[in-house]
Design a protein around this motif. Sequence first.
Motif, PDB file in Angstrom:
ATOM      1  N   SER A  53       0.844  -1.198   0.000  1.00 48.16           N
ATOM      2  CA  SER A  53       0.000   0.000   0.000  1.00 48.16           C
ATOM      3  C   SER A  53       0.878   1.245   0.000  1.00 48.16           C
ATOM      4  O   SER A  53       2.063   1.190   0.335  1.00 48.16           O
ATOM      5  N   LYS A  54       0.286   2.378  -0.349  1.00 49.23           N
ATOM      6  CA  LYS A  54       1.026   3.632  -0.395  1.00 49.23           C
ATOM      7  C   LYS A  54       1.283   4.148   1.016  1.00 49.23           C
ATOM      8  O   LYS A  54       0.458   3.984   1.917  1.00 49.23           O
ATOM      9  N   THR A 175      -7.487  -0.508   3.753  1.00 49.70           N
ATOM     10  CA  THR A 175      -6.069  -0.674   3.422  1.00 49.70           C
ATOM     11  C   THR A 175      -5.162  -0.554   4.635  1.00 49.70           C
ATOM     12  O   THR A 175      -4.142  -1.240   4.729  1.00 49.70           O
ATOM     13  N   SER A 182     -13.395   4.613   6.370  1.00 50.75           N
ATOM     14  CA  SER A 182     -13.690   5.792   5.548  1.00 50.75           C
ATOM     15  C   SER A 182     -12.546   6.809   5.573  1.00 50.75           C
ATOM     16  O   SER A 182     -12.510   7.730   4.747  1.00 50.75           O
ATOM     17  N   LYS A 183     -11.605   6.636   6.511  1.00 47.82           N
ATOM     18  CA  LYS A 183     -10.483   7.559   6.633  1.00 47.82           C
ATOM     19  C   LYS A 183      -9.273   7.133   5.792  1.00 47.82           C
ATOM     20  O   LYS A 183      -8.219   7.768   5.858  1.00 47.82           O
ATOM     21  N   ASP A 184      -9.414   6.081   5.013  1.00 46.82           N
ATOM     22  CA  ASP A 184      -8.277   5.525   4.270  1.00 46.82           C
ATOM     23  C   ASP A 184      -7.547   6.558   3.411  1.00 46.82           C
ATOM     24  O   ASP A 184      -6.317   6.637   3.428  1.00 46.82           O
ATOM     25  N   GLN A 185      -8.285   7.321   2.633  1.00 47.94           N
ATOM     26  CA  GLN A 185      -7.651   8.287   1.731  1.00 47.94           C
ATOM     27  C   GLN A 185      -6.909   9.368   2.500  1.00 47.94           C
ATOM     28  O   GLN A 185      -5.810   9.783   2.109  1.00 47.94           O
ATOM     29  N   GLU A 186      -7.501   9.832   3.606  1.00 49.04           N
ATOM     30  CA  GLU A 186      -6.836  10.843   4.430  1.00 49.04           C
ATOM     31  C   GLU A 186      -5.564  10.279   5.055  1.00 49.04           C
ATOM     32  O   GLU A 186      -4.534  10.961   5.120  1.00 49.04           O
ATOM     33  N   GLU A 188      -3.762   7.788   3.884  1.00 49.35           N
ATOM     34  CA  GLU A 188      -2.780   7.600   2.810  1.00 49.35           C
ATOM     35  C   GLU A 188      -2.019   8.893   2.532  1.00 49.35           C
ATOM     36  O   GLU A 188      -0.790   8.893   2.453  1.00 49.35           O
ATOM     37  N   LYS A 189      -2.738   9.978   2.395  1.00 50.88           N
ATOM     38  CA  LYS A 189      -2.102  11.276   2.143  1.00 50.88           C
ATOM     39  C   LYS A 189      -1.201  11.672   3.307  1.00 50.88           C
ATOM     40  O   LYS A 189      -0.077  12.159   3.108  1.00 50.88           O
TER      41      LYS A 189
END
Length: 330
Positions: A53-54, A175, A182-186, A188-189
């Motif tokens: 994962s990133k 991930t 729901s916090k995955d994208q935040e 990741e960044k």
Amino acid sequence: MRGSIFGKMFSMTTFGESHGPALGVVLDGVPSGLDFNLEDLQAMLDKRAPGRSKGVTARKEADKAEILSGVFENKTLGTPIAVIIRNTNQRSKDYDKLKDNYRPGHADRTYDLKYGIRDHRGGGRSSGRETVARVVAGYFASLVLPKVKVNTFISKLGPFECENIIKSFPQDLGTYNFGDPSKDQEIEKYLIDLKAKGDSVGGRISVNIENCPVGLGEPAFDKLKADLAKAVLSIGACVAFSFGAGVKMADMSGQEVSVDSANFGGIEGGISNGEMINLDLTFKPTSTVGANAKEGRHDPCILPRAVVVVESMVRVVLADHFLRQKAYEV
């Protein structure tokens, strides 16, 4: 070097270094006749594997398990089980700068002081990569107590925090194994930004154990809470352990504590009482920071990959104590 063996009735011995040919584990005490599934074992290893994962280490390892002994026709034999995982993607030159440059909070300096020699390539034996062997042990431990659920997730990662999930544990943690997918994208960044800055962060992993048998734990020195604490604190980055109400008890009265058995976290007198066991574990930020973190292949936060390691160590303790308890019934 001693200290690579854990458990009594269900015991494991781990071996290998981060940049050596392979890492592995020898398991003793695994009962015979248990159903073995290589795909299920591999699925657990994949949860810990790097490069998936990133925002985590760029090191990519297949982490394919090779069963050397103890399993025949997909059944455990009751004999010692030996499993190795080969290292295939080492870049030892990334660590040349660390040969004479100790990382604060890591074992670099203390290994030199204790043994007079160390493998500076990724930390050698003290590397988080050693935990791949623990995941193998956790899989076999799960075969001993298949009905026990060990729900493990991140409840705090840097600025991200969620409440303990007790009644509605999500089927998919996403991930990063955070309690709120729901916090995955935040997240990741956030991790990508941390890595770009050469910084790292810690957090908290929570565990809810369901269907734990009554009576696990051996007072006075092998209490269930004591062995769980030793198991998780043996994970390199774990720095604190509590169960039930934990540190909150310092601010509670006896009447407040006793009114709700959940405050005892499923363990009374060091013995499981059959209720849900709740654990909270604190993990420190990754030791490699600054320019070395930017140039090398390091995790800015170890928690996403540590979740399955925590689950595995908890399962090993439960399997060990279950087999010890069964010995009384013979």
